[in-house]
Design a protein around this motif. Sequence first.
Motif, PDB file in Angstrom:
ATOM      1  N   PRO A 170     -10.986  68.377  64.558  1.00 37.49           N
ATOM      2  CA  PRO A 170     -11.197  67.037  63.995  1.00 37.49           C
ATOM      3  C   PRO A 170     -12.572  66.910  63.355  1.00 37.49           C
ATOM      4  O   PRO A 170     -13.436  67.764  63.539  1.00 37.49           O
ATOM      5  CB  PRO A 170     -11.161  66.141  65.243  1.00 37.49           C
ATOM      6  CG  PRO A 170     -11.757  67.013  66.307  1.00 37.49           C
ATOM      7  CD  PRO A 170     -11.365  68.428  65.981  1.00 37.49           C
ATOM      8  N   ASP A 179      -3.539  61.921  74.733  1.00 32.60           N
ATOM      9  CA  ASP A 179      -2.442  62.586  74.017  1.00 32.60           C
ATOM     10  C   ASP A 179      -2.025  61.815  72.753  1.00 32.60           C
ATOM     11  O   ASP A 179      -1.508  62.395  71.799  1.00 32.60           O
ATOM     12  CB  ASP A 179      -1.245  62.822  74.954  1.00 32.60           C
ATOM     13  CG  ASP A 179      -0.798  61.550  75.636  1.00 32.60           C
ATOM     14  OD1 ASP A 179      -1.631  60.602  75.721  1.00 32.60           O
ATOM     15  OD2 ASP A 179       0.352  61.458  76.062  1.00 32.60           O
ATOM     16  N   VAL A 203      -6.777  67.574  69.807  1.00 35.23           N
ATOM     17  CA  VAL A 203      -6.973  67.747  68.358  1.00 35.23           C
ATOM     18  C   VAL A 203      -7.892  68.950  68.178  1.00 35.23           C
ATOM     19  O   VAL A 203      -9.049  68.916  68.597  1.00 35.23           O
ATOM     20  CB  VAL A 203      -7.665  66.505  67.734  1.00 35.23           C
ATOM     21  CG1 VAL A 203      -7.507  66.495  66.224  1.00 35.23           C
ATOM     22  CG2 VAL A 203      -7.144  65.216  68.333  1.00 35.23           C
ATOM     23  N   SER A 204      -7.404  69.997  67.525  1.00 38.80           N
ATOM     24  CA  SER A 204      -8.194  71.241  67.543  1.00 38.80           C
ATOM     25  C   SER A 204      -9.351  71.243  66.533  1.00 38.80           C
ATOM     26  O   SER A 204     -10.382  71.835  66.790  1.00 38.80           O
ATOM     27  CB  SER A 204      -7.287  72.441  67.313  1.00 38.80           C
ATOM     28  OG  SER A 204      -6.633  72.282  66.077  1.00 38.80           O
ATOM     29  N   LYS A 246      -4.945  59.574  59.958  1.00 39.86           N
ATOM     30  CA  LYS A 246      -4.899  58.985  61.296  1.00 39.86           C
ATOM     31  C   LYS A 246      -6.286  59.067  61.922  1.00 39.86           C
ATOM     32  O   LYS A 246      -6.901  60.129  61.930  1.00 39.86           O
ATOM     33  CB  LYS A 246      -3.880  59.754  62.150  1.00 39.86           C
ATOM     34  CG  LYS A 246      -3.799  59.271  63.599  1.00 39.86           C
ATOM     35  CD  LYS A 246      -2.631  59.923  64.336  1.00 39.86           C
ATOM     36  CE  LYS A 246      -2.662  59.589  65.811  1.00 39.86           C
ATOM     37  NZ  LYS A 246      -1.513  60.158  66.541  1.00 39.86           N
ATOM     38  N   GLU A 279      -3.094  55.022  60.234  1.00 43.00           N
ATOM     39  CA  GLU A 279      -2.895  54.738  61.655  1.00 43.00           C
ATOM     40  C   GLU A 279      -4.220  54.780  62.393  1.00 43.00           C
ATOM     41  O   GLU A 279      -5.061  55.652  62.128  1.00 43.00           O
ATOM     42  CB  GLU A 279      -1.930  55.790  62.239  1.00 43.00           C
ATOM     43  CG  GLU A 279      -1.521  55.489  63.646  1.00 43.00           C
ATOM     44  CD  GLU A 279      -0.485  56.491  64.193  1.00 43.00           C
ATOM     45  OE1 GLU A 279       0.011  57.332  63.413  1.00 43.00           O
ATOM     46  OE2 GLU A 279      -0.211  56.422  65.400  1.00 43.00           O
ATOM     47  N   ASP A 297      -3.012  62.987  69.149  1.00 34.63           N
ATOM     48  CA  ASP A 297      -2.367  64.134  68.485  1.00 34.63           C
ATOM     49  C   ASP A 297      -2.161  63.827  66.992  1.00 34.63           C
ATOM     50  O   ASP A 297      -1.649  62.770  66.641  1.00 34.63           O
ATOM     51  CB  ASP A 297      -1.021  64.406  69.169  1.00 34.63           C
ATOM     52  CG  ASP A 297      -0.414  65.703  68.661  1.00 34.63           C
ATOM     53  OD1 ASP A 297      -1.174  66.590  68.241  1.00 34.63           O
ATOM     54  OD2 ASP A 297       0.833  65.801  68.648  1.00 34.63           O
ATOM     55  N   GLY A 298      -2.618  64.736  66.139  1.00 29.19           N
ATOM     56  CA  GLY A 298      -2.435  64.554  64.695  1.00 29.19           C
ATOM     57  C   GLY A 298      -3.563  63.778  64.026  1.00 29.19           C
ATOM     58  O   GLY A 298      -3.536  63.559  62.813  1.00 29.19           O
ATOM     59  N   ALA A 299      -4.575  63.354  64.815  1.00 25.80           N
ATOM     60  CA  ALA A 299      -5.693  62.601  64.208  1.00 25.80           C
ATOM     61  C   ALA A 299      -6.533  63.537  63.338  1.00 25.80           C
ATOM     62  O   ALA A 299      -6.763  64.690  63.683  1.00 25.80           O
ATOM     63  CB  ALA A 299      -6.568  61.975  65.288  1.00 25.80           C
ATOM     64  N   ASP A 300      -6.977  63.016  62.178  1.00 24.70           N
ATOM     65  CA  ASP A 300      -7.863  63.784  61.315  1.00 24.70           C
ATOM     66  C   ASP A 300      -9.311  63.574  61.725  1.00 24.70           C
ATOM     67  O   ASP A 300     -10.160  64.436  61.539  1.00 24.70           O
ATOM     68  CB  ASP A 300      -7.694  63.322  59.859  1.00 24.70           C
ATOM     69  CG  ASP A 300      -6.255  63.457  59.406  1.00 24.70           C
ATOM     70  OD1 ASP A 300      -5.859  64.578  59.068  1.00 24.70           O
ATOM     71  OD2 ASP A 300      -5.523  62.444  59.424  1.00 24.70           O
TER      72      ASP A 300
END
Length: 310
Positions: free
Chosen positions: A110, A63, A107-108, A2, A27, A66-69
């Motif tokens: 990335p 928000d 995102v903690s 993502k 995504e 969230d979950g993005a690499d």
Amino acid sequence: MKVGIVGAGMVGSAAGFALALAGTASEIVFVDQNRALALAQAEDISHATPFHSATKVTSGGYDALDGADMVILAAGVSQKPGETRLALLERNTEVFRVVVGAVLAVVSDPILLIASNPVDIMTHVATRLSGLPRSKVIGSGTILDTARFRSLIGRHLGISPQSVHAYVLGEHGDSEVLTWSNARAGSIGLSAFAEQVGRPLTQDLRQSIDHDVRNAAYRIIEGKGSTYYGIGGGLARIVKAIAQDQQAILSVSTTTDVVEGIENVTLSLPRVIGRAGVHLDLHPDLDDEEREGLRRSAEMLKDLSGKLAL
Ligand code: ADP
């Protein structure tokens, strides 16, 4: 993978378009302070993807990251008439203060891919503001200048740019250094190859290629106001190297311990790129003139970044 894109303007959207068509990301999420713009870019690009890939393209607030690499930072403000380079930099630093903080709140850990200009300084700023390891804050740097360099050499020699191995190092800008001395075509030194195919690289030709690479952006801006497809393609290339853990060697900008005696400077060198970001920095053999050019470029960037309150 993502991928978030903060800044849905010309550069951010061109990167999103290139990425979506290539299908590299599962995504893509656009975020912009202009929410309507982010929404419109996502919708428009999502209509092109079904012809090429299954990438999902959406937009939202921070928000939604969230979950993005990885997050591409393409947000920024443009120069006001009469504004100095330093004043512009200070305003863009303030934009990054807000944007980097907002991204990291969601995102903690990335990888940040920096596209905003002046890209070397903004990469330096993002590294300092984020506190992330240097290997995870990557500026597009001279990836595009390197592509322009290879393409002009390839055109002259009648070979694919992908078979030309040559790099532009240092600043993405006026002080960049085209490194001719270590350039190769296939596995053959450039000058020897040029002689073999009967298309010698005369001093005049080298100067003309140097001029064209260095002034490409000015020329494009004169014709259409800004540049974005080239850099969009370059950003998509970097994302691919990371998403596929390629260990590809690309010229990108990160903060580097020492370059030609200058410490902690952010500029482009060839670097090995994979899933964790930059895995290794390369320091190519250069001739004296190139080495001096790289030192001057590093010194200028170091001075400029030192003027910012970070
Ligand atoms: P470029 O040609 O570099 O892409 P643009 O002006 O087209 O320049 O795009 C820059 C984008 O950055 C704009 O869409 C703008 O709304 C966005 N932007 C500027 N400041 C912020 C911010 N603080 N947060 C989010 N987006 C921002």
